[in-house]
Every structure is written in C-alpha cells, then in structure tokens.
Design a protein around this motif. Structure first.
Motif, mmCIF file in Angstrom:
data_model
loop_
_atom_site.group_PDB
_atom_site.id
_atom_site.type_symbol
_atom_site.label_atom_id
_atom_site.label_comp_id
_atom_site.label_asym_id
_atom_site.label_seq_id
_atom_site.Cartn_x
_atom_site.Cartn_y
_atom_site.Cartn_z
ATOM 1 N N MET A 86 96.821 38.021 -16.659
ATOM 2 C CA MET A 86 97.556 39.219 -17.075
ATOM 3 C C MET A 86 97.624 39.308 -18.599
ATOM 4 O O MET A 86 97.530 40.400 -19.176
ATOM 5 C CB MET A 86 98.961 39.216 -16.470
ATOM 6 C CG MET A 86 98.969 39.470 -14.968
ATOM 7 S SD MET A 86 100.563 39.246 -14.161
ATOM 8 C CE MET A 86 101.635 40.241 -15.114
ATOM 9 N N GLY A 87 97.766 38.169 -19.263
ATOM 10 C CA GLY A 87 97.778 38.167 -20.739
ATOM 11 C C GLY A 87 96.442 38.583 -21.302
ATOM 12 O O GLY A 87 96.375 39.371 -22.269
ATOM 13 N N VAL A 88 95.339 38.125 -20.699
ATOM 14 C CA VAL A 88 94.002 38.528 -21.160
ATOM 15 C C VAL A 88 93.799 40.021 -20.937
ATOM 16 O O VAL A 88 93.289 40.729 -21.824
ATOM 17 C CB VAL A 88 92.915 37.690 -20.431
ATOM 18 C CG1 VAL A 88 91.534 38.267 -20.661
ATOM 19 C CG2 VAL A 88 92.985 36.237 -20.885
ATOM 20 N N LYS A 89 94.194 40.519 -19.758
ATOM 21 C CA LYS A 89 94.052 41.944 -19.489
ATOM 22 C C LYS A 89 94.878 42.779 -20.453
ATOM 23 O O LYS A 89 94.424 43.819 -20.948
ATOM 24 C CB LYS A 89 94.465 42.252 -18.047
ATOM 25 C CG LYS A 89 93.396 41.924 -17.022
ATOM 26 C CD LYS A 89 93.825 42.251 -15.621
ATOM 27 C CE LYS A 89 94.003 43.721 -15.445
ATOM 28 N NZ LYS A 89 94.245 44.129 -14.060
ATOM 29 N N ALA A 90 96.112 42.339 -20.739
ATOM 30 C CA ALA A 90 96.966 43.075 -21.657
ATOM 31 C C ALA A 90 96.385 43.045 -23.062
ATOM 32 O O ALA A 90 96.420 44.057 -23.781
ATOM 33 C CB ALA A 90 98.372 42.485 -21.659
ATOM 34 N N PHE A 91 95.834 41.933 -23.462
ATOM 35 C CA PHE A 91 95.258 41.814 -24.806
ATOM 36 C C PHE A 91 94.015 42.682 -24.934
ATOM 37 O O PHE A 91 93.814 43.354 -25.952
ATOM 38 C CB PHE A 91 94.920 40.345 -25.083
ATOM 39 C CG PHE A 91 94.318 40.123 -26.437
ATOM 40 C CD1 PHE A 91 95.105 40.202 -27.576
ATOM 41 C CD2 PHE A 91 92.975 39.848 -26.591
ATOM 42 C CE1 PHE A 91 94.562 39.997 -28.816
ATOM 43 C CE2 PHE A 91 92.420 39.658 -27.836
ATOM 44 C CZ PHE A 91 93.207 39.726 -28.951
ATOM 45 N N LEU A 92 93.145 42.679 -23.923
ATOM 46 C CA LEU A 92 91.923 43.467 -23.972
ATOM 47 C C LEU A 92 92.171 44.945 -23.707
ATOM 48 O O LEU A 92 91.404 45.791 -24.151
ATOM 49 C CB LEU A 92 90.903 42.929 -22.959
ATOM 50 C CG LEU A 92 90.359 41.518 -23.245
ATOM 51 C CD1 LEU A 92 89.425 41.092 -22.121
ATOM 52 C CD2 LEU A 92 89.658 41.482 -24.591
ATOM 53 N N GLY A 93 93.235 45.265 -22.990
ATOM 54 C CA GLY A 93 93.542 46.645 -22.645
ATOM 55 C C GLY A 93 94.104 47.452 -23.794
ATOM 56 O O GLY A 93 94.047 48.660 -23.824
#
Length: 94
Positions: A86-93
């Motif tokens: 979720m942190g990776v998705k939030a960072f890339l999003g």
C-alpha cells in the motif's frame, strides 16, 4: 579364614535385606503417588492406557501450538507485505 567367609555371608545377607526393603519402600512410594493422582496402581493395563492417552494429548497440544505459531507469523508477514504494498502504491500513485 572361615570367620572371614562367615562375616562376608552376614554382610551380604544384611545388604540383600536392605536392598529388598529399599525396593519395597520405592514401590510403595510410587503406588502412593499414583493413587494421589487418582490412578489405580493395581490395574496395569488401565494405567498404561492412561499414560498413552496423556502422551497423545500432549503431542496434539504441542502440534496445535506449533500450528498456531506458524499462523500468527504468517498473518504478521502478510500484514507487513500488505502495508509495504500500500505504501508503494501510494508513493507511485501521487
């Protein structure tokens, strides 16, 4: 020389008697402990079955503890991976 043999025979007889008394006391103590736990020391088949049941029960409890530990570790690992994802998705999003 015969006095020495006689003394040895007396000593051997006394030691044998003491060993027999010690064995009887040990057996009596073991029987008392079994009775204190509610086990009949006279019925050897029943006593053996009780101990076999206790052993199976102990092994099952140990197995359940092992499986529970593995489940907890698996759940924690899955939660950690989900948080990272979720942190990776939030960072890339963004």
């Amino acid at each position: 020389m015969s006095d020495t043999l006689e003394i040895r025979a007396i000593v051997a007889a006394v030691l044998a008697e003491q060993q027999g008394q010690s064995k009887a006391l040990a057996e009596e103590a073991a029987a008392a402990v079994l009775r204190a736990f509610g086990l009949d020391d006279e019925d050897h088949r029943e006593l053996r079955a009780d101990f076999q049941h206790l052993r199976r029960w102990r092994k099952r409890v140990e197995q359940a503890q092992s499986l529970t530990f593995k489940a907890v570790i698996g759940t924690l690992a899955t939660g950690f991976i989900a948080v990272v994802w979720m942190g990776v998705k939030a960072f890339l999003g963004k």
